[in-house]
Design an enzyme around this catalytic site. Structure first.
Site, mmCIF file in Angstrom:
data_model
loop_
_atom_site.group_PDB
_atom_site.id
_atom_site.type_symbol
_atom_site.label_atom_id
_atom_site.label_comp_id
_atom_site.label_asym_id
_atom_site.label_seq_id
_atom_site.Cartn_x
_atom_site.Cartn_y
_atom_site.Cartn_z
ATOM 1 N N GLU A 48 -5.878 -21.610 -5.086
ATOM 2 C CA GLU A 48 -6.966 -21.828 -4.118
ATOM 3 C C GLU A 48 -7.761 -20.540 -3.915
ATOM 4 O OE1 GLU A 48 -5.138 -23.708 -0.680
ATOM 5 O OE2 GLU A 48 -4.913 -25.575 -1.827
ATOM 6 N N GLU A 59 -3.016 -28.908 -12.847
ATOM 7 C CA GLU A 59 -3.163 -29.539 -14.167
ATOM 8 C C GLU A 59 -4.170 -28.766 -15.020
ATOM 9 O OE1 GLU A 59 -3.214 -30.926 -11.168
ATOM 10 O OE2 GLU A 59 -2.857 -33.083 -11.251
HETATM 11 N N1 THU Z 1 -4.275 -30.340 -6.347
HETATM 12 C C1 THU Z 1 -3.717 -30.131 -7.576
HETATM 13 O O1 THU Z 1 -3.381 -28.995 -7.943
HETATM 14 N N2 THU Z 1 -3.567 -31.194 -8.385
HETATM 15 C C2 THU Z 1 -3.849 -32.486 -8.050
HETATM 16 O O2 THU Z 1 -3.696 -33.384 -8.854
HETATM 17 C C3 THU Z 1 -4.311 -32.779 -6.698
HETATM 18 C C4 THU Z 1 -4.733 -31.619 -5.897
HETATM 19 C C5 THU Z 1 -4.390 -29.192 -5.443
HETATM 20 C C6 THU Z 1 -5.790 -28.717 -5.191
HETATM 21 C C7 THU Z 1 -5.622 -28.038 -3.834
HETATM 22 O O3 THU Z 1 -5.165 -26.708 -4.036
HETATM 23 C C8 THU Z 1 -4.522 -28.826 -3.159
HETATM 24 O O4 THU Z 1 -3.859 -29.533 -4.202
HETATM 25 C C9 THU Z 1 -5.012 -29.801 -2.111
HETATM 26 O O5 THU Z 1 -6.031 -30.590 -2.595
#
Ligand code: THU
Length: 138
Positions: A48, A59
């Site tokens: 993030e 992913e």
């Molecule tokens: N996120 C992922 O890493 N993969 C997903 O398939 C869904 C969402 C992360 C993005 C963000 O850092 C957090 O999960 C909340 O959305």
């Protein structure tokens, strides 16, 4: 999946990536791990940013790690979270998965409770816009 590969091994590496997830804003940590077509294992976590929109999902970071190492085809991808409800790939990740995975490759969501659900790539992004569709212009 060959003799030395297993979903369990992918889960182990997805969990290792999960442990390093950088998610101070959402607190929603995600780890991913995948086998490349030649059997190498790659993994990644979500990263993030204070400028929230710059966040990159686990992913996509996992796939990018593979591309750095010279791999652009995959067979299986595991998404690991410690949520009661499993985490399927978001829409942006589905598009990136469609770029590199065959339609019949498997995406597997798992959690810390051993819950598991899998999909074929074509079922999570039907009628995907793929590199093949660009060939008409090249
Ligand atoms: N996120 C992922 O890493 N993969 C997903 O398939 C869904 C969402 C992360 C993005 C963000 O850092 C957090 O999960 C909340 O959305």
């Amino acid at each position: 999946m060959t003799k030395n590969q297993s979903i369990q091994e992918l889960v182990k590496y997805a969990k290792l990536a999960f442990d390093n997830a950088y998610a101070p804003y959402s607190k929603f940590r995600v780890g991913a791990a995948a086998y490349t077509a030649n059997g190498d294992l790659v993994h990644g976590c979500n990263v993030e940013n204070a400028s929230y929109g710059l966040t990159v999902c686990a992913e996509r970071n996992c796939i990018a790690q593979a591309v750095v190492a010279g791999h652009t085809t995959f067979s299986h991808l595991v998404v690991y979270t410690e949520q009661e409800n499993l985490t399927p790939p978001c829409g942006a990740c589905r598009q990136v998965i469609a770029e590199f995975f065959d339609a019949d490759a498997k995406i597997i969501a798992v959690n810390h409770l051993g819950k598991q659900k899998s999909w074929h790539v074509e079922s999570i992004l039907p009628d995907a816009f793929t590199p093949a569709l660009l060939n008409e212009n090249n």
